[in-house]
Every structure is written in structure tokens, then in C-alpha cells.
Write a protein that holds these residues in place. Structure first.
Motif, mmCIF file in Angstrom:
data_model
loop_
_atom_site.group_PDB
_atom_site.id
_atom_site.type_symbol
_atom_site.label_atom_id
_atom_site.label_comp_id
_atom_site.label_asym_id
_atom_site.label_seq_id
_atom_site.Cartn_x
_atom_site.Cartn_y
_atom_site.Cartn_z
ATOM 1 N N PRO A 58 0.827 -1.204 0.000
ATOM 2 C CA PRO A 58 0.000 0.000 0.000
ATOM 3 C C PRO A 58 0.856 1.247 0.000
ATOM 4 C CG PRO A 58 0.051 -0.975 2.173
ATOM 5 C CD PRO A 58 0.754 -1.926 1.271
ATOM 6 N N PRO A 59 0.341 2.389 -0.484
ATOM 7 C CA PRO A 59 1.095 3.624 -0.479
ATOM 8 C C PRO A 59 1.494 4.006 0.939
ATOM 9 C CG PRO A 59 -0.905 3.845 -1.795
ATOM 10 C CD PRO A 59 -0.991 2.542 -1.064
ATOM 11 N N ALA A 60 2.620 4.709 1.052
ATOM 12 C CA ALA A 60 3.100 5.096 2.369
ATOM 13 C C ALA A 60 2.097 5.975 3.098
ATOM 14 C CB ALA A 60 4.440 5.836 2.225
ATOM 15 N N ALA A 61 1.320 6.759 2.316
ATOM 16 C CA ALA A 61 0.366 7.673 2.945
ATOM 17 C C ALA A 61 -0.735 6.948 3.688
ATOM 18 C CB ALA A 61 -0.265 8.583 1.883
ATOM 19 N N SER A 62 -0.959 5.685 3.354
ATOM 20 C CA SER A 62 -2.040 4.958 3.998
ATOM 21 C C SER A 62 -1.699 4.576 5.423
ATOM 22 C CB SER A 62 -2.355 3.683 3.207
ATOM 23 O OG SER A 62 -1.293 2.756 3.335
ATOM 24 N N GLY A 63 -0.413 4.545 5.748
ATOM 25 C CA GLY A 63 -0.006 4.213 7.090
ATOM 26 C C GLY A 63 -0.052 2.730 7.370
ATOM 27 N N ALA A 64 -0.415 1.906 6.406
ATOM 28 C CA ALA A 64 -0.503 0.469 6.623
ATOM 29 C C ALA A 64 0.801 -0.177 6.202
ATOM 30 C CB ALA A 64 -1.664 -0.118 5.825
ATOM 31 N N ALA A 65 1.358 -1.027 7.058
ATOM 32 C CA ALA A 65 2.643 -1.638 6.768
ATOM 33 C C ALA A 65 2.486 -2.980 6.069
ATOM 34 C CB ALA A 65 3.429 -1.818 8.065
ATOM 35 N N ARG A 66 1.296 -3.583 6.138
ATOM 36 C CA ARG A 66 1.104 -4.911 5.579
ATOM 37 C C ARG A 66 0.932 -4.855 4.065
ATOM 38 N NH1 ARG A 66 -3.657 -7.821 8.664
ATOM 39 N NH2 ARG A 66 -2.838 -9.579 7.466
ATOM 40 N N ALA A 67 1.501 -5.847 3.400
ATOM 41 C CA ALA A 67 1.276 -5.973 1.972
ATOM 42 C C ALA A 67 -0.146 -6.479 1.747
ATOM 43 C CB ALA A 67 2.287 -6.945 1.370
ATOM 44 N N ILE A 68 -0.719 -6.133 0.605
ATOM 45 C CA ILE A 68 -2.107 -6.468 0.317
ATOM 46 C C ILE A 68 -2.160 -7.362 -0.909
ATOM 47 C CG2 ILE A 68 -4.399 -5.551 -0.151
ATOM 48 C CD1 ILE A 68 -3.554 -2.921 1.033
ATOM 49 N N PRO A 69 -2.777 -8.542 -0.820
ATOM 50 C CA PRO A 69 -2.938 -9.391 -2.013
ATOM 51 C C PRO A 69 -3.717 -8.649 -3.089
ATOM 52 C CG PRO A 69 -3.478 -10.598 -0.010
ATOM 53 C CD PRO A 69 -3.334 -9.159 0.388
ATOM 54 N N GLU A 70 -3.346 -8.879 -4.329
ATOM 55 C CA GLU A 70 -3.989 -8.139 -5.407
ATOM 56 C C GLU A 70 -5.477 -8.446 -5.509
ATOM 57 O OE1 GLU A 70 -3.167 -7.043 -10.079
ATOM 58 O OE2 GLU A 70 -1.554 -7.618 -8.723
ATOM 59 N N ALA A 71 -5.878 -9.667 -5.171
ATOM 60 C CA ALA A 71 -7.305 -9.987 -5.178
ATOM 61 C C ALA A 71 -8.044 -9.121 -4.165
ATOM 62 C CB ALA A 71 -7.518 -11.465 -4.868
ATOM 63 N N ALA A 72 -7.395 -8.834 -3.027
ATOM 64 C CA ALA A 72 -8.012 -7.974 -2.013
ATOM 65 C C ALA A 72 -8.075 -6.538 -2.499
ATOM 66 C CB ALA A 72 -7.234 -8.064 -0.698
ATOM 67 N N VAL A 73 -7.069 -6.105 -3.256
ATOM 68 C CA VAL A 73 -7.081 -4.750 -3.822
ATOM 69 C C VAL A 73 -8.300 -4.580 -4.725
ATOM 70 C CG1 VAL A 73 -5.871 -3.123 -5.325
ATOM 71 C CG2 VAL A 73 -4.581 -4.493 -3.677
ATOM 72 N N ALA A 103 -21.682 -5.983 -1.283
ATOM 73 C CA ALA A 103 -20.487 -6.154 -2.112
ATOM 74 C C ALA A 103 -20.371 -7.552 -2.706
ATOM 75 C CB ALA A 103 -19.237 -5.840 -1.299
ATOM 76 N N GLY A 104 -21.162 -8.496 -2.177
ATOM 77 C CA GLY A 104 -21.144 -9.848 -2.726
ATOM 78 C C GLY A 104 -20.015 -10.720 -2.230
ATOM 79 N N VAL A 105 -19.525 -10.470 -1.006
ATOM 80 C CA VAL A 105 -18.502 -11.329 -0.395
ATOM 81 C C VAL A 105 -18.977 -11.731 0.991
ATOM 82 C CG1 VAL A 105 -16.658 -10.156 -1.648
ATOM 83 C CG2 VAL A 105 -17.226 -9.406 0.664
ATOM 84 N N ASN A 106 -18.331 -12.741 1.587
ATOM 85 C CA ASN A 106 -18.730 -13.092 2.948
ATOM 86 C C ASN A 106 -18.092 -12.126 3.936
ATOM 87 O OD1 ASN A 106 -16.131 -14.249 4.055
ATOM 88 N ND2 ASN A 106 -16.437 -15.666 2.355
ATOM 89 N N SER A 107 -18.707 -11.975 5.094
ATOM 90 C CA SER A 107 -18.281 -10.948 6.047
ATOM 91 C C SER A 107 -16.888 -11.208 6.595
ATOM 92 C CB SER A 107 -19.295 -10.849 7.190
ATOM 93 O OG SER A 107 -19.450 -12.096 7.843
ATOM 94 N N ALA A 108 -16.502 -12.483 6.725
ATOM 95 C CA ALA A 108 -15.160 -12.795 7.229
ATOM 96 C C ALA A 108 -14.097 -12.305 6.258
ATOM 97 C CB ALA A 108 -15.025 -14.299 7.468
ATOM 98 N N LYS A 109 -14.320 -12.523 4.969
ATOM 99 C CA LYS A 109 -13.359 -12.058 3.965
ATOM 100 C C LYS A 109 -13.301 -10.541 3.949
ATOM 101 C CE LYS A 109 -12.782 -14.284 0.190
ATOM 102 N NZ LYS A 109 -12.984 -14.931 -1.139
ATOM 103 N N LEU A 110 -14.458 -9.895 4.080
ATOM 104 C CA LEU A 110 -14.484 -8.436 4.093
ATOM 105 C C LEU A 110 -13.682 -7.886 5.269
ATOM 106 C CD1 LEU A 110 -17.194 -5.941 3.299
ATOM 107 C CD2 LEU A 110 -16.373 -5.939 5.643
ATOM 108 N N ARG A 111 -13.896 -8.481 6.457
ATOM 109 C CA ARG A 111 -13.166 -7.985 7.629
ATOM 110 C C ARG A 111 -11.662 -8.175 7.460
ATOM 111 N NH1 ARG A 111 -17.814 -10.085 10.307
ATOM 112 N NH2 ARG A 111 -16.806 -12.129 10.596
#
Length: 294
Positions: A58-73, A103-111
Motif C-alpha cells: 500500500p502507499p506510504a500515505a495509507s499508514g498500513a505496513a502490511r502488503a495487500i494481495p492483489e485480489a483484495a485490492v 459487495a457480494g462477499v462473505n463478512s469474514a473475507k471483508l473484515r
């Protein structure tokens, strides 16, 4: 829509006399490392499953250090669309169950997806819609505009150039290109069409960051090379061709024919299932409670 990685092997692999009016198809993406490039087979590009796509930092401005799977993006973009609509309707909070249903996904995946951007919601309350919109926009790099160029002003190119939804979402179409002399100089969607030869200079002058290739496959690689020469960093490819690009350039393909074929598979499978069920009916055993004479 699929991200593809291809590698440039030293030859552009493009024709010298392109025609840019045509219909869409498919593409790829690439990346030569520093030093000697390593080629990959086209089959490796086209068959990578979605679950194995690379993670995206994620961009540095987001403040998130974890990488994000492209499917999640990709799902974050869907959540943003849903949340924006909720905000327009006056919603201030939303539960994970409500958002996941729309959004058409299950709540666990969304969280889990939202945890990548550091948003966990409040128990019993849910997520603040405005805050979540801001977090997703920062993660997706939507806090600034990305100028778009469309190459190939056929039916698809005309539609993209005239689509009013792009500017409102931060993607103004700032340049159009074609090789047809009858189109060059004619405004489409308020933007004059430039010649294909002017792609590098016009893209550099106007700060184009995203190029859309809507050409026949024979012209796609040459168009791609010129977009890259003009400083374009991302390419959306509708042409049925595998594009070879440098490592720093990202390519996404939109293959409408493949999507239709996938839908055809599901239609055929359902039809076969219904046919099998009908054929099996005469051979079915007697219903419970039925009397069978010997």
C-alpha cells in the motif's frame, strides 16, 4: 480483469505500420529485472490463478505496513463503490454484514480485507462510512487524479472517451490518439484526437499516467512502446495481445471474449445439469410409500 507479467526480451515485437481502429481483446504485463532480462512463456502469463497473484504494497500515505494481495485490492475497489453510494444516501455507519452482502462477499473475507488497511470497525457499531472511504481511497492512491490517454478511437475508444464516469472518480481523459487522418484533430468527448506518432510527446507534456490500448493486436505493442516512452506507468489493454513492458510499468488486461466464454461455460454446465436430471427421472427408484407389484 487480469494482471499479466511479461518480460521484454530485447525486441519490441511490434509491427511498424499499425492501424488503431478496431475491437477489444486481451493483453499482459511484464518486468525485466536489472541486468539480463529473463523471458517467460505466454502460457505462464495467461493461466496464473487469481489466488496466486502477487501482493501489493500500500502507499506510504495509507499508514498500513502490511502488503495487500492483489485480489483484495480488487475487492477494496468494490467496497469503495458501495460505500460511496451509501455516503450519497446519507449513511454514516455500516456493519460488516451489511457491507459484505451488498459487495457480494462473505463478512469474514471483508473484515480480513479491511484489516489490511488498518480498519477494524467498532463492535456493535460497525464502520464509519466516511472514514472507511478515506482509508480505501488513500490505499488505492485516489487522493490525486490520474490522467488517462486512450489510443484507438474506434467504437470502444469513442465510448471510453465519452464516458462521464471517469473524471468524477479521478481519471480524467486528457489525450486521444489514432492513425486515421479523418479522426486526427477532431474532438471526441471534448478532447482533440492526436496522431499516433505524437504519443510520447503529448503524454509527457500532459502528465499522462494511465494509457488505454483499444487497438487491433498488430498495433498494440508499438502503441505500448510509445506510451512507455511518454512516461506512462500503467496500461489498460483491451487488445488481444501479450504486451512486453519494463518492470516499472503495470499492465492490466480486459479480454471481453474470454469473459463471455467463461459465462458460456456456466450456462452450458447448468444446461447439462438440467438435462442429466431430466434423463435420470425415468430410472429413479419408487417414491417412498409407493406400492410395487411383483
Amino acid at each position: 480483469m487480469v494482471a499479466q507479467r511479461g518480460r521484454r526480451n530485447g525486441s519490441p515485437g511490434a509491427p511498424t505500420t499499425p492501424g488503431t481502429r478496431g475491437t477489444p481483446g486481451a493483453p499482459a504485463s511484464a518486468n525485466p529485472r536489472r541486468g539480463a532480462p529473463v523471458p517467460r512463456r505466454a502460457s505462464e502469463l495467461d493461466t496464473a490463478p487469481t489466488d496466486e497473484l502477487p501482493v501489493v504494497a500500500p502507499p506510504a500515505a495509507s499508514g498500513a505496513a502490511r502488503a495487500i494481495p492483489e485480489a483484495a485490492v480488487a475487492r477494496l475497489a468494490v467496497y469503495l463503490r458501495v460505500l460511496s453510494a451509501m455516503a450519497e444516501q446519507g449513511s454514516t455507519t455500516v456493519s460488516s454484514e451489511e457491507l459484505s452482502a451488498v459487495a457480494g462477499v462473505n463478512s469474514a473475507k471483508l473484515r480480513k480485507d479491511l484489516s489490511y488497511i488498518g480498519s477494524y470497525g467498532t463492535r456493535g457499531v460497525g464502520y464509519d462510512v466516511a472514514v472507511l472511504v478515506g482509508q480505501i481511497e488513500r490505499t488505492l492512491g485516489l487522493t490525486r487524479q490520474h490522467k488517462v490517454a486512450v489510443v484507438g478511437i474506434g467504437n470502444l475508444g469513442h465510448a471510453l472517451a465519452n464516458y462521464g464516469g471517469f473524471p468524477g472518480r479521478g481519471f480524467p481523459v486528457e489525450a486521444l490518439f489514432d492513425i486515421d487522418p479523418d479522426l486526427v484533430g477532431v474532438p471526441v468527448g471534448g478532447v482533440p484526437v492526436s496522431h499516433l506518432d505524437d504519443i510520447p510527446s503529448v503524454c509527457a507534456q500532459r502528465g499522462i499516467s494511465i494509457g488505454v490500448v483499444a487497438t487491433p493486436p498488430t498495433a498494440a505493442q508499438l502503441v505500448c512502446d510509445r506510451l512507455v516512452a511518454g512516461g506512462v506507468q500503467c496500461i489498460l489493454n483491451f487488445a488481444p495481445a501479450v504486451l512486453q513492458v519494463p518492470e516499472h510499468v503495470e499492465v492490466r488486461k480486459v479480454d471481453l471474449a474470454v469473459e463471455l466464454q467463461i459465462l458460456s461455460f456456466h450456462v452450458a454446465r447448468r444446461a447439462d445439469g438440467e438435462g442429466d436430471g431430466q434423463a435420470a427421472a425415468p430410472n429413479a427408484g419408487p417414491a417412498e410409500g409407493a406400492v410395487v407389484s411383483s
